[in-house]
Design an enzyme around this catalytic site. Structure first.
Site, mmCIF file in Angstrom:
data_model
loop_
_atom_site.group_PDB
_atom_site.id
_atom_site.type_symbol
_atom_site.label_atom_id
_atom_site.label_comp_id
_atom_site.label_asym_id
_atom_site.label_seq_id
_atom_site.Cartn_x
_atom_site.Cartn_y
_atom_site.Cartn_z
ATOM 1 N N LYS A 76 0.849 -1.199 0.000
ATOM 2 C CA LYS A 76 0.000 0.000 0.000
ATOM 3 C C LYS A 76 0.880 1.244 0.000
ATOM 4 O O LYS A 76 1.867 1.319 0.724
ATOM 5 C CB LYS A 76 -0.909 -0.012 1.227
ATOM 6 C CG LYS A 76 -1.904 1.135 1.273
ATOM 7 C CD LYS A 76 -2.807 0.975 2.489
ATOM 8 C CE LYS A 76 -3.814 2.084 2.602
ATOM 9 N NZ LYS A 76 -4.717 1.859 3.742
ATOM 10 N N SER A 145 -9.439 2.627 1.756
ATOM 11 C CA SER A 145 -8.077 3.098 1.466
ATOM 12 C C SER A 145 -7.117 2.003 1.015
ATOM 13 O O SER A 145 -6.127 2.300 0.366
ATOM 14 C CB SER A 145 -7.504 3.843 2.676
ATOM 15 O OG SER A 145 -7.175 2.975 3.719
ATOM 16 N N SER A 169 -10.512 0.192 6.435
ATOM 17 C CA SER A 169 -9.594 0.335 5.303
ATOM 18 C C SER A 169 -9.179 -0.982 4.670
ATOM 19 O O SER A 169 -8.795 -1.005 3.508
ATOM 20 C CB SER A 169 -8.334 1.085 5.754
ATOM 21 O OG SER A 169 -8.656 2.358 6.231
#
Length: 184
Positions: A76, A145, A169
């Site tokens: 990420k 996210s 997330s």
């Protein structure tokens, strides 16, 4: 569909498969679907191929570093990597390149994992979504996210990707981008 990594390692140990061949299958999936899905903000194909070749040699010698040696991983874009920018989905951080690994990424590399690229995140891990689409229906959201990480896994681009969890997330993207077995 990409075979689970844990079932591929037997082939590595027996010489029927290699981490480089496994990575090549991941890269083919990325080539085939990335334009549609937009799971990655940065790819490091050259670095991944080099890491996979080193893993090939370790498996051939019967000395893998760990059970995840050679495993392709997406990271990420909130998490620092020494070989790719960390822009956190934020225009103000465009070009931000700390040139260091977070402890998590360093531990993955020390275990022999192959870092393929940085996955799209919402801006600063917050509410403004990136360009990623759901791997099963481009009209639907991939979640929160960690959407790039979840979409990359859902599209069989990589067997695993790192996300972060604060307020849904990981939970939402994982559920929105998961494969559902028709056999029950």
């Amino acid at each position: 569909m990409l075979r689970p990594f844990h079932s591929a390692t037997k082939g590595f140990a027996e010489g029927r498969d290699t981490p480089t061949a496994y990575l090549d299958r991941c890269l083919a999936a990325i080539d085939a679907r990335e334009a549609e899905i937009g799971a990655f903000v940065h790819l490091n194909v050259h670095g991944a191929l080099e890491a996979a070749a080193r893993s090939d040699a370790r498996w051939k010698a019967g000395k893998p570093l760990s059970a995840i040696d050679g495993m392709p991983v997406g990271i990420k874009d909130l998490i620092e990597t020494k070989d790719m920018p960390t822009e956190q989905g934020c225009a103000a951080l465009a070009g931000n390149f700390p040139k260091r690994d977070s402890a998590l990424v360093r531990a993955l590399r020390n275990a022999g994992a192959v870092i393929v690229g940085k996955c799209v995140t919402t801006e600063l891990g917050g509410a403004h979504p990136g360009p990623t689409t759901n791997p099963f229906d481009a009209r639907r959201t991939p979640g929160g996210s960690s959407s790039g990480s979840a979409a990359a896994i859902g599209a069989s681009m990589v067997p695993v990707a790192i996300g972060t969890q604060v307020g849904g997330s990981v939970i939402r993207p994982a559920s929105f981008c998961a494969r559902v077995s028709e056999s029950g």
